[in-house]
Design a protein around this motif. Structure first.
Motif, PDB file in Angstrom:
ATOM      1  N   ASP A  73       0.834  -1.221   0.000  1.00  0.00           N
ATOM      2  CA  ASP A  73       0.000   0.000   0.000  1.00  0.00           C
ATOM      3  C   ASP A  73       0.866   1.267   0.000  1.00  0.00           C
ATOM      4  O   ASP A  73       0.704   2.160   0.841  1.00  0.00           O
ATOM      5  CB  ASP A  73      -0.938   0.031   1.219  1.00  0.00           C
ATOM      6  N   TYR A  74       1.789   1.316  -0.957  1.00  0.00           N
ATOM      7  CA  TYR A  74       2.771   2.418  -0.967  1.00  0.00           C
ATOM      8  C   TYR A  74       2.115   3.791  -1.162  1.00  0.00           C
ATOM      9  O   TYR A  74       2.699   4.808  -0.807  1.00  0.00           O
ATOM     10  CB  TYR A  74       3.815   2.171  -2.060  1.00  0.00           C
ATOM     11  N   ASP A  75       0.894   3.796  -1.699  1.00  0.00           N
ATOM     12  CA  ASP A  75       0.185   5.070  -1.892  1.00  0.00           C
ATOM     13  C   ASP A  75      -0.381   5.598  -0.569  1.00  0.00           C
ATOM     14  O   ASP A  75      -0.686   6.784  -0.449  1.00  0.00           O
ATOM     15  CB  ASP A  75      -0.954   4.897  -2.907  1.00  0.00           C
ATOM     16  N   LYS A  76      -0.529   4.711   0.432  1.00  0.00           N
ATOM     17  CA  LYS A  76      -1.098   5.136   1.726  1.00  0.00           C
ATOM     18  C   LYS A  76      -0.039   5.235   2.818  1.00  0.00           C
ATOM     19  O   LYS A  76      -0.115   6.112   3.684  1.00  0.00           O
ATOM     20  CB  LYS A  76      -2.189   4.159   2.166  1.00  0.00           C
ATOM     21  N   ASN A  77       0.928   4.320   2.795  1.00  0.00           N
ATOM     22  CA  ASN A  77       1.966   4.313   3.840  1.00  0.00           C
ATOM     23  C   ASN A  77       3.080   5.289   3.467  1.00  0.00           C
ATOM     24  O   ASN A  77       4.215   4.905   3.217  1.00  0.00           O
ATOM     25  CB  ASN A  77       2.501   2.885   4.019  1.00  0.00           C
ATOM     26  N   THR A  78       2.716   6.566   3.467  1.00  0.00           N
ATOM     27  CA  THR A  78       3.612   7.616   2.972  1.00  0.00           C
ATOM     28  C   THR A  78       4.074   8.527   4.110  1.00  0.00           C
ATOM     29  O   THR A  78       3.446   8.585   5.180  1.00  0.00           O
ATOM     30  CB  THR A  78       2.897   8.489   1.929  1.00  0.00           C
ATOM     31  N   LEU A  79       5.139   9.256   3.830  1.00  0.00           N
ATOM     32  CA  LEU A  79       5.650  10.244   4.779  1.00  0.00           C
ATOM     33  C   LEU A  79       4.590  11.315   5.049  1.00  0.00           C
ATOM     34  O   LEU A  79       4.394  11.742   6.188  1.00  0.00           O
ATOM     35  CB  LEU A  79       6.934  10.871   4.230  1.00  0.00           C
ATOM     36  N   GLU A  80       3.870  11.720   4.005  1.00  0.00           N
ATOM     37  CA  GLU A  80       2.837  12.761   4.156  1.00  0.00           C
ATOM     38  C   GLU A  80       1.748  12.299   5.136  1.00  0.00           C
ATOM     39  O   GLU A  80       1.344  13.036   6.035  1.00  0.00           O
ATOM     40  CB  GLU A  80       2.214  13.067   2.785  1.00  0.00           C
ATOM     41  N   TYR A 164       5.734 -12.516  -5.118  1.00  0.00           N
ATOM     42  CA  TYR A 164       5.736 -11.359  -4.217  1.00  0.00           C
ATOM     43  C   TYR A 164       6.836 -10.373  -4.600  1.00  0.00           C
ATOM     44  O   TYR A 164       6.612  -9.158  -4.695  1.00  0.00           O
ATOM     45  CB  TYR A 164       5.937 -11.833  -2.773  1.00  0.00           C
ATOM     46  N   MET A 165       8.034 -10.894  -4.861  1.00  0.00           N
ATOM     47  CA  MET A 165       9.174 -10.012  -5.160  1.00  0.00           C
ATOM     48  C   MET A 165       9.001  -9.307  -6.503  1.00  0.00           C
ATOM     49  O   MET A 165       9.433  -8.165  -6.676  1.00  0.00           O
ATOM     50  CB  MET A 165      10.481 -10.815  -5.126  1.00  0.00           C
ATOM     51  N   GLU A 166       8.371  -9.978  -7.447  1.00  0.00           N
ATOM     52  CA  GLU A 166       8.154  -9.354  -8.764  1.00  0.00           C
ATOM     53  C   GLU A 166       7.100  -8.249  -8.694  1.00  0.00           C
ATOM     54  O   GLU A 166       7.131  -7.302  -9.476  1.00  0.00           O
ATOM     55  CB  GLU A 166       7.767 -10.419  -9.788  1.00  0.00           C
ATOM     56  N   GLN A 167       6.148  -8.378  -7.756  1.00  0.00           N
ATOM     57  CA  GLN A 167       5.096  -7.366  -7.604  1.00  0.00           C
ATOM     58  C   GLN A 167       5.577  -6.140  -6.821  1.00  0.00           C
ATOM     59  O   GLN A 167       4.998  -5.068  -6.907  1.00  0.00           O
ATOM     60  CB  GLN A 167       3.895  -7.959  -6.847  1.00  0.00           C
ATOM     61  N   LYS A 168       6.626  -6.342  -6.030  1.00  0.00           N
ATOM     62  CA  LYS A 168       7.054  -5.314  -5.076  1.00  0.00           C
ATOM     63  C   LYS A 168       7.829  -4.210  -5.784  1.00  0.00           C
ATOM     64  O   LYS A 168       8.875  -4.449  -6.356  1.00  0.00           O
ATOM     65  CB  LYS A 168       7.938  -5.975  -4.006  1.00  0.00           C
ATOM     66  N   SER A 169       7.292  -3.004  -5.728  1.00  0.00           N
ATOM     67  CA  SER A 169       7.923  -1.907  -6.464  1.00  0.00           C
ATOM     68  C   SER A 169       8.878  -1.089  -5.591  1.00  0.00           C
ATOM     69  O   SER A 169       9.698  -0.331  -6.094  1.00  0.00           O
ATOM     70  CB  SER A 169       6.847  -0.975  -7.037  1.00  0.00           C
ATOM     71  N   MET A 170       8.753  -1.227  -4.272  1.00  0.00           N
ATOM     72  CA  MET A 170       9.569  -0.430  -3.357  1.00  0.00           C
ATOM     73  C   MET A 170      10.256  -1.350  -2.341  1.00  0.00           C
ATOM     74  O   MET A 170       9.839  -2.483  -2.124  1.00  0.00           O
ATOM     75  CB  MET A 170       8.692   0.572  -2.591  1.00  0.00           C
ATOM     76  N   LYS A 171      11.289  -0.808  -1.709  1.00  0.00           N
ATOM     77  CA  LYS A 171      12.038  -1.573  -0.704  1.00  0.00           C
ATOM     78  C   LYS A 171      12.221  -0.705   0.540  1.00  0.00           C
ATOM     79  O   LYS A 171      12.735   0.412   0.445  1.00  0.00           O
ATOM     80  CB  LYS A 171      13.396  -1.964  -1.285  1.00  0.00           C
ATOM     81  N   ALA A 172      11.776  -1.217   1.691  1.00  0.00           N
ATOM     82  CA  ALA A 172      11.943  -0.504   2.961  1.00  0.00           C
ATOM     83  C   ALA A 172      13.173  -1.082   3.661  1.00  0.00           C
ATOM     84  O   ALA A 172      13.215  -2.261   3.977  1.00  0.00           O
ATOM     85  CB  ALA A 172      10.701  -0.671   3.827  1.00  0.00           C
ATOM     86  N   GLU A 173      14.176  -0.244   3.888  1.00  0.00           N
ATOM     87  CA  GLU A 173      15.495  -0.747   4.287  1.00  0.00           C
ATOM     88  C   GLU A 173      15.519  -1.454   5.633  1.00  0.00           C
ATOM     89  O   GLU A 173      16.022  -2.566   5.750  1.00  0.00           O
ATOM     90  CB  GLU A 173      16.523   0.392   4.247  1.00  0.00           C
ATOM     91  N   THR A 174      14.993  -0.804   6.680  1.00  0.00           N
ATOM     92  CA  THR A 174      15.030  -1.447   7.997  1.00  0.00           C
ATOM     93  C   THR A 174      14.163  -2.698   7.994  1.00  0.00           C
ATOM     94  O   THR A 174      14.549  -3.744   8.525  1.00  0.00           O
ATOM     95  CB  THR A 174      14.544  -0.482   9.100  1.00  0.00           C
TER      96      THR A 174
END
Length: 217
Positions: A73-80, A164-174
């Protein structure tokens, strides 16, 4: 458990109570409460418990830090949306829906504030190709029992991981560095800054662990 240290926590942006140099926290017991803004369970169970622990044990040497991350849910779990949450108590998405349903909001906002420092995990665009080696490493990291599976089970798991990995567009480091399984999760370090526990979900033993490491010198 991987031999991680407190300095392996990556905070991209502090939205409250920062900036904090994590190495400066050596000497305190440090609880990193990992959550997503769009995660109802984080707000119903885990964050209130973290607030409770902060209120009970901050004077004894516990430092609680909230770390917002994003593995979906990268559109919702945002810094903003994290900023809105911390500054105004405004929640979004599934969190808003669930907390409304349980009557846990006041005029659409949280009835409590997060009293400790809050930062955002570093979330970057995933550019690394999905190779067989990465898929296998991921499966072993997340499923310690993987090598005991039958050939058919292994094949099924590897297919799911690859998808799962092919669908994942972003990577959260921690999130990835500590091989977290989801949110809410907590990462606990002792007074020497050494990793002592990584737990996922509603964690009944969290308070006992905190008390144990506070007593250690």
């Amino acid at each position: 458990m991987n031999n991680h240290l407190l300095s392996d926590i990556t905070v991209d942006t502090w939205v409250q109570g920062g900036p904090i140099t994590l190495s400066d926290l050596i000497g305190s017991v440090v609880l990193i409460e990992v959550f997503q803004v769009n995660c109802p369970g984080c707000f119903i169970y885990s964050l209130p418990k973290a607030v409770d622990l902060h209120n009970k044990y901050a004077h004894k040497g516990l430092v609680v830090i909230g770390l917002a991350t994003a593995f979906e849910d990268y559109d919702k779990n945002t810094l903003e949306n994290l900023r809105k949450l911390v500054e105004t108590g405004e929640v979004i998405g599934q969190t808003l829906k669930a907390l409304n349903q349980y009557g846990m909001l006041s005029q659409g906002k949280l009835q409590w504030k997060i009293p400790f420092a809050v930062g955002m995990d570093r979330v970057v665009v995933e550019t690394e190709p999905v190779t067989d080696a990465r898929v296998l490493h991921y499966a072993r990291e997340f499923l310690p029992e993987f090598e005991k599976f039958s050939g058919e089970q292994k094949k099924s798991v590897l297919q799911q991981v690859r998808h799962y990995m092919e669908q994942k567009s972003m990577k959260a480091e921690t999130f990835e560095r500590f091989a977290l399984q989801g949110t809410p999760s907590c990462i606990l370090f002792d007074r020497k800054g050494q990793l002592k526990d990584v737990s996922f979900g509603q964690i009944e033993h969290k308070q006992a662990m905190v008390e144990h490491f506070l007593e250690e010198r």
